[in-house]
Design a protein around this motif. Structure first.
Motif, PDB file in Angstrom:
ATOM      1  N   GLU A 184       5.544  -5.644   3.760  1.00  0.00           N
ATOM      2  CA  GLU A 184       5.884  -4.181   4.294  1.00  0.00           C
ATOM      3  C   GLU A 184       5.365  -3.145   3.245  1.00  0.00           C
ATOM      4  O   GLU A 184       4.850  -2.169   3.612  1.00  0.00           O
ATOM      5  CB  GLU A 184       7.326  -4.162   4.660  1.00  0.00           C
ATOM      6  N   ARG A 185       5.835  -3.425   2.076  1.00  0.00           N
ATOM      7  CA  ARG A 185       5.584  -2.507   1.082  1.00  0.00           C
ATOM      8  C   ARG A 185       4.151  -2.122   0.691  1.00  0.00           C
ATOM      9  O   ARG A 185       3.715  -1.343   0.495  1.00  0.00           O
ATOM     10  CB  ARG A 185       6.192  -3.179  -0.442  1.00  0.00           C
ATOM     11  N   ILE A 186       3.421  -3.293   0.800  1.00  0.00           N
ATOM     12  CA  ILE A 186       1.961  -3.106   0.572  1.00  0.00           C
ATOM     13  C   ILE A 186       1.289  -2.325   1.700  1.00  0.00           C
ATOM     14  O   ILE A 186       0.338  -1.549   1.544  1.00  0.00           O
ATOM     15  CB  ILE A 186       1.178  -4.643   0.849  1.00  0.00           C
ATOM     16  N   ALA A 187       1.757  -2.650   3.069  1.00  0.00           N
ATOM     17  CA  ALA A 187       1.124  -1.730   4.182  1.00  0.00           C
ATOM     18  C   ALA A 187       1.733  -0.322   3.958  1.00  0.00           C
ATOM     19  O   ALA A 187       0.825   0.329   4.375  1.00  0.00           O
ATOM     20  CB  ALA A 187       1.803  -2.332   5.433  1.00  0.00           C
ATOM     21  N   VAL A 188       2.802  -0.043   3.558  1.00  0.00           N
ATOM     22  CA  VAL A 188       3.363   1.459   3.321  1.00  0.00           C
ATOM     23  C   VAL A 188       2.408   2.176   1.972  1.00  0.00           C
ATOM     24  O   VAL A 188       1.834   3.277   2.282  1.00  0.00           O
ATOM     25  CB  VAL A 188       4.848   1.520   3.203  1.00  0.00           C
TER      26      VAL A 188
ATOM     27  N   ARG B 231       5.694   4.743  -5.651  1.00  0.00           N
ATOM     28  CA  ARG B 231       6.921   4.485  -4.721  1.00  0.00           C
ATOM     29  C   ARG B 231       7.388   5.883  -4.299  1.00  0.00           C
ATOM     30  O   ARG B 231       8.189   5.752  -3.290  1.00  0.00           O
ATOM     31  CB  ARG B 231       8.168   3.654  -5.334  1.00  0.00           C
ATOM     32  N   SER B 232       6.938   6.874  -5.030  1.00  0.00           N
ATOM     33  CA  SER B 232       7.481   8.269  -4.200  1.00  0.00           C
ATOM     34  C   SER B 232       6.786   8.608  -2.801  1.00  0.00           C
ATOM     35  O   SER B 232       5.807   8.329  -2.395  1.00  0.00           O
ATOM     36  CB  SER B 232       6.791   9.325  -5.126  1.00  0.00           C
ATOM     37  N   GLY B 233       7.756   8.951  -1.966  1.00  0.00           N
ATOM     38  CA  GLY B 233       7.436   9.246  -0.513  1.00  0.00           C
ATOM     39  C   GLY B 233       7.433   8.087   0.240  1.00  0.00           C
ATOM     40  O   GLY B 233       6.896   8.194   1.275  1.00  0.00           O
ATOM     41  N   GLU B 234       7.726   6.883  -0.073  1.00  0.00           N
ATOM     42  CA  GLU B 234       7.472   5.863   0.597  1.00  0.00           C
ATOM     43  C   GLU B 234       8.532   5.841   1.985  1.00  0.00           C
ATOM     44  O   GLU B 234       9.713   6.382   1.713  1.00  0.00           O
ATOM     45  CB  GLU B 234       7.852   4.525  -0.220  1.00  0.00           C
ATOM     46  N   THR B 235       7.991   5.513   2.911  1.00  0.00           N
ATOM     47  CA  THR B 235       8.706   5.550   4.203  1.00  0.00           C
ATOM     48  C   THR B 235       9.385   4.101   4.337  1.00  0.00           C
ATOM     49  O   THR B 235       9.000   3.047   4.419  1.00  0.00           O
ATOM     50  CB  THR B 235       7.854   5.739   5.521  1.00  0.00           C
ATOM     51  N   PRO B 236      10.745   3.966   4.275  1.00  0.00           N
ATOM     52  CA  PRO B 236      11.391   2.680   4.513  1.00  0.00           C
ATOM     53  C   PRO B 236      11.063   1.941   5.978  1.00  0.00           C
ATOM     54  O   PRO B 236      10.682   2.783   6.822  1.00  0.00           O
ATOM     55  CB  PRO B 236      12.914   2.923   4.481  1.00  0.00           C
TER      56      PRO B 236
ATOM     57  N   PHE C 282       2.207 -11.267   7.275  1.00  0.00           N
ATOM     58  CA  PHE C 282       1.471 -10.169   7.757  1.00  0.00           C
ATOM     59  C   PHE C 282       2.300  -9.127   8.076  1.00  0.00           C
ATOM     60  O   PHE C 282       3.522  -9.020   8.292  1.00  0.00           O
ATOM     61  CB  PHE C 282       0.553 -10.580   8.865  1.00  0.00           C
ATOM     62  N   ALA C 283       1.886  -7.626   7.820  1.00  0.00           N
ATOM     63  CA  ALA C 283       2.373  -6.511   8.684  1.00  0.00           C
ATOM     64  C   ALA C 283       1.418  -5.642   8.942  1.00  0.00           C
ATOM     65  O   ALA C 283       0.295  -5.549   8.559  1.00  0.00           O
ATOM     66  CB  ALA C 283       3.313  -5.928   7.621  1.00  0.00           C
ATOM     67  N   ILE C 284       1.740  -4.981  10.102  1.00  0.00           N
ATOM     68  CA  ILE C 284       0.768  -3.698  10.586  1.00  0.00           C
ATOM     69  C   ILE C 284       1.752  -2.479  10.638  1.00  0.00           C
ATOM     70  O   ILE C 284       2.915  -2.699  10.881  1.00  0.00           O
ATOM     71  CB  ILE C 284       0.188  -4.068  11.934  1.00  0.00           C
ATOM     72  N   ALA C 285       1.221  -1.524  10.140  1.00  0.00           N
ATOM     73  CA  ALA C 285       2.058  -0.026  10.148  1.00  0.00           C
ATOM     74  C   ALA C 285       1.066   0.937  10.425  1.00  0.00           C
ATOM     75  O   ALA C 285      -0.114   0.874  10.641  1.00  0.00           O
ATOM     76  CB  ALA C 285       2.336   0.313   8.827  1.00  0.00           C
ATOM     77  N   CYS C 286       1.794   1.995  10.854  1.00  0.00           N
ATOM     78  CA  CYS C 286       0.922   3.164  11.371  1.00  0.00           C
ATOM     79  C   CYS C 286       1.822   4.373  10.943  1.00  0.00           C
ATOM     80  O   CYS C 286       3.103   4.391  10.991  1.00  0.00           O
ATOM     81  CB  CYS C 286       0.706   3.117  13.004  1.00  0.00           C
TER      82      CYS C 286
ATOM     83  N   SER D  66      -1.358   5.946   0.036  1.00  0.00           N
ATOM     84  CA  SER D  66      -2.435   6.217  -1.266  1.00  0.00           C
ATOM     85  C   SER D  66      -3.562   5.881  -0.705  1.00  0.00           C
ATOM     86  O   SER D  66      -4.776   6.248  -1.483  1.00  0.00           O
ATOM     87  CB  SER D  66      -2.067   5.123  -1.966  1.00  0.00           C
ATOM     88  N   TYR D  67      -4.257   5.850   0.472  1.00  0.00           N
ATOM     89  CA  TYR D  67      -5.471   5.639   0.693  1.00  0.00           C
ATOM     90  C   TYR D  67      -6.514   6.676   0.662  1.00  0.00           C
ATOM     91  O   TYR D  67      -7.497   6.621   0.293  1.00  0.00           O
ATOM     92  CB  TYR D  67      -5.736   4.870   2.242  1.00  0.00           C
ATOM     93  N   ARG D  68      -5.852   7.941   0.946  1.00  0.00           N
ATOM     94  CA  ARG D  68      -6.821   9.268   0.901  1.00  0.00           C
ATOM     95  C   ARG D  68      -6.954   9.147  -0.799  1.00  0.00           C
ATOM     96  O   ARG D  68      -8.108   9.678  -1.027  1.00  0.00           O
ATOM     97  CB  ARG D  68      -5.987  10.347   1.303  1.00  0.00           C
TER      98      ARG D  68
END
Length: 848
Positions: free
Chosen positions: A142-146, A776-781, A34-38, A151-153
């Motif tokens: 982590e990739r999925i959360a980022v 993957r553009s603009g992905e935050t590590p 699991f991961a949470i991100a903000c 992309s959600y908008r």
């Protein structure tokens, strides 16, 4: 660590063996993370975290909450090492921002999980569809959360653009728009599995099968939350319109699975629950009832249903022919017909043996041998016979497409012979008798008697009856008796009615309203020109589901006159997309003519299919409805099937939040198929209280125009229901000042402005089956960074939770009463008229 082979260890006690067996023989090494991100809109936002705490330990949770209570942030605690066994773990992520007067700040959170393998009781594992775009190692949380944050908008914009042509169609009633999109919930919540290969691929796959298997995958969903069978075929016949119209490649993959399974034969013999007779589980040339049970080995062990001798059902083989041809009409995929032709030929040859008297029409055998599995039929029947007649016509057309002219002529001659016998044996001057037995109920009025005609008109096949006036008269009789004559038409069409206006009480299912078959009946009415009657018939189902009782997002298979349900959360209501197909293919133009609205010309439909080695991308005319041709016209469209969506400024938050749920078609770059979003109340939602003059919040109900939304109400069931009827749950509390759908529907029509914009042309919603890999553009590590932070926790290998799946056969319905003798129907007699009543006004929209 795997349990496989543990049952063979003779050193273990019987108790130990039973416990290991109940564990499911699963691979304990399957990973879950699991991961949470903000992400905060303010670059100066302060991000804090806690990467692990025990949720049931007072010391651990107290440390977390004390820091948050005093400072509004966390202590940045890091958790090292594995967790203690049998202790629940939690993680926390906090974003702290300063909101100055007149400003606003946005903090977006995402929750992700990576469980790459779905494993059934047999221990066979399949990779989930999203592993096509991510790795299979279970460490992609982590990739999925980022990706979700990035992309959600865009996903929401694509969903809104896809829905817009329907939502902005001024000729469609609002209640229908709500139900059309909300009923798609079942494609994600119905125990759905979409695979991308097996752990160990079968060695005997053909090149075409391998290509299909790897590019499209397998798709499966349960018949219901109670009837846990995968892809129940007699029910999917009704529900398949949603897949065929929105995800056609998944529909073709599912049909190919049934085509392959039809040619299999099992040595297994079991005892049927209804008759206690011995019967084979699966014989060659019999289309299976389902593709298995999650408690067994789906796709490898089909037919988990054993109430009736399923190999002798009369509708399954006919429905296979009809669905194969319907899917060809929608996709123009000739390779698909080639791949299933052998199964089709053998299936029709097998069912033709049930024509005992040689008149060309098959006979039922005195037990429930079709989808109404407590409702017996004897001799020729309107339901099974009608499916057989139209299946012959579909098979003739399939042979014409494939160039088998001799076989096409043979099937066409059989069709003409069967159609003549169908009219001669079943037509009584007002409708088609239920069957040709000497039972008292032989002349009952079955709401679903013209199911075959539904597919015939949709696929531009010859009509079920050469005399079209008979079809119109039968539909009018059904509407008058089964719809208006039952609870004033307010809760759908009852399955069986007697000619004297009383309910046919011969069995459980004859007294029920079936939600999905009512939508199918409404579709048939619309195709035959009875557009208002079709909407009025479907309104009873929608109003009961979403406004009256609160069955939304758990629409059952059936309810009785007291609205007690059976089989909560069911597949068949997806048949509402058959209504949309009828609307897009002639019904809308007819409606526009009747209301004096300029007729918008029919649209050309973009179809892009890939199955096996065949790549197809073509533009073809939509089919005709009756004599109303539909011609194409240009309309700008996005890849997901909607018109281009202009950008718009964000809506200001002026009040409390409201929840909008939606069932999403897969967006490009998105492995997700559904979701929930929150919408702030806007100025348009504010109205002045006449007493105080102050503005007050108006919470939009599902009946507000152009909102394909609803809310989750109480299920009222507490726990999973079982067979039989259940009392309805308590309705959700409503605002007494809010106009109900029934009041809106029955009130005087309010004229609506019509739009001359070409963008308002309702377009057939088309979504890609296979989303492109996420950008993957603009992905935050990962890591603690300004404006975007992510922390993840990976759980140690643990056994997956127990499923509710039962191993072995699944029961569907109680046992029916025994049927009577076979014979010819008595001479036709004039029907007494039910009590006269004014029919409800046609459906309409409420005023803004």
């Amino acid at each position: 660590r795997r349990f496989a082979g543990g049952m063979r260890d003779n050193t273990k006690s019987k108790t130990q063996k039973k416990k290991m067996f109940r564990a499911g023989s699963v691979a304990r090494s399957d990973k879950l993370s699991f991961a949470i991100a903000c992400r905060a809109s303010d670059p100066a936002a302060k991000i804090s975290y806690n990467t692990g705490f025990y949720t049931t330990d007072e010391t651990s949770t107290g440390r977390l909450w004390s820091a948050f209570n005093t400072k509004g942030e966390l202590r940045n605690d890091s958790f090292g090492g594995p967790s203690r066994e049998h202790h629940a773990m939690g993680v926390a992520l906090c974003a702290k921002v300063v909101v100055k007067p007149g400003q606003k700040q946005t903090i977006t959170f995402s929750l992700s999980w990576d469980l790459p393998i779905v494993r059934f009781f047999s221990n066979r594992g399949y990779y989930r569809r999203y592993t096509k775009f991510y790795d299979r190692d279970g460490n992609n949380e982590e990739r999925i959360a980022v990706d979700a944050l990035n992309s959600y908008r865009d996903w929401e914009r694509q969903i809104e653009a896809w829905q817009r042509p329907v939502l902005e169609d001024p000729l469609l009633p609002t209640w229908y728009k709500n139900a059309l999109f909300n009923e798609l919930y079942y494609l994600t919540e119905g125990g759905t599995v979409w695979t991308h290969g097996e752990e160990n691929e079968p060695p005997d796959m053909t090149p075409v099968e391998k290509e299909t298997y790897r590019t499209i995958g397998k798709f499966g969903y349960l018949e219901s939350m109670e009837y846990i069978m995968v892809n129940t075929y007699d029910v999917h016949f009704y529900a398949s319109w949603a897949l065929a119209m929105l995800w056609p490649k998944l529909e073709l993959s599912l049909q190919c699975d049934f085509g392959r399974s039809a040619l299999e034969e099992y040595p297994d013999v079991w005892t049927t629950l209804h008759s206690s007779h011995k019967a084979k589980r699966k014989v060659r040339a019999a289309v299976p009832h389902d593709l298995g049970n999650p408690g067994d080995d789906p796709w490898y062990k089909v037919n988990s249903y054993n109430i009736q001798p399923i190999n002798d059902w009369k509708d399954l083989n006919c429905k296979f022919a009809l669905q194969v041809y319907r899917d060809f009409v929608l996709t123009k995929n000739k390779q698909f017909l080639e791949d299933n032709f052998v199964a089709l030929e053998e299936a029709l040859e097998r069912v033709s043996k049930f024509d005992r008297d040689g008149d060309g029409l098959i006979e039922n055998e005195g037990f429930p041998d079709q989808t109404y599995d407590t409702w017996s039929a004897t001799g020729a029947s309107a339901y099974s016979g009608g499916l057989w007649v139209v299946a012959l016509a579909a098979s003739a057309e399939i042979c014409n497409v494939l160039g088998y002219s001799d076989k096409a002529e043979m099937y066409m001659q059989s069709f003409k012979k069967a159609r003549s016998a169908y009219h001669d044996r079943l037509w009584n001057g007002k409708y088609y008798n239920y069957d040709t037995s000497t039972n008292v109920q032989h002349d009952s009025i079955m709401a679903d008697m013209l199911c075959g005609q539904w597919y015939a008109r949709a696929c531009q096949l010859p009509n079920l009856d050469q005399d079209e006036s008979c079809l119109a008269t039968a539909l009018s009789t059904i509407f008058r008796y089964n719809v208006l004559g039952f609870k004033d038409g307010k809760i759908g069409a009852v399955n069986g009615m007697r000619p004297d206006g009383k309910i046919d009480k011969c069995c459980l299912q004859s007294v029920e309203v079936w939600t999905g078959t009512t939508f199918g009946l409404a579709s048939t009415m619309m195709q035959e020109g009875l557009i208002e009657e079709g909407f009025q018939t479907a309104f009873g189902i929608v109003n009961t589901t979403y406004e009256d009782i609160g069955y939304h997002f758990q629409t059952p298979e059936a309810w009785d006159s007291e609205k007690h349900y059976r089989a909560i959360g069911y597949m068949r209501p997806l048949a509402i997309w058959g209504m949309q197909y009828a609307w897009d293919n002639g019904a809308r133009d007819e409606k526009a003519r009747r209301e004096g609205v300029p007729v918008q010309q029919g649209r050309s439909k973009r179809v892009a299919m890939k199955l096996g080695n065949l790549e197809l991308s073509s533009t073809e005319k939509m089919p005709r409805i009756g004599s109303r041709a539909v011609t194409p016209s240009a309309s700008p469209a996005t890849p997901h099937g909607g018109s281009e969506m202009p950008s718009r400024p964000p809506r200001p938050m002026v009040g409390p939040m409201s929840i909008t749920t939606y069932a999403a078609a897969p967006a490009a770059g998105s492995p997700m198929m559904g979701g929930m979003r929150m919408r702030a109340a806007t100025e348009n939602d504010l109205a002045k209280d006449p007493a105080t003059g102050q503005k007050k919040i108006f919470r939009p109900p599902p009946s507000i125009p152009n909102k394909a939304s609803s809310y989750r109400g109480p299920s009222g069931s507490g726990s999973a229901p079982r067979l039989g009827h259940h009392p309805p749950p308590k309705p959700c509390p409503t605002n007494p000042n809010k106009p109900s759908l029934s009041k809106i529907y029955m009130s005087k029509p309010v004229p609506e402005p019509t739009s001359s914009s070409a963008d308002n042309t309702p377009q057939h919603p088309q979504r890609p089956d296979r989303p492109a890999p996420p950008s993957r553009s603009g992905e935050t590590p990962p890591g603690r960074q300004t404006g975007s932070t992510i922390y993840s926790q990976r759980t140690p290998p643990t056994p997956p939770p127990k499923t509710g799946a039962q191993q072995g056969p699944v029961s569907k319905s109680p046992i029916p009463k025994s049927p009577g003798r076979q014979g010819r129907p008595p001479p036709a007699k004039e029907l007494p008229q039910p009590p006269t009543r004014d029919p409800p006004a046609p459906p309409m929209k409420p005023s803004q």
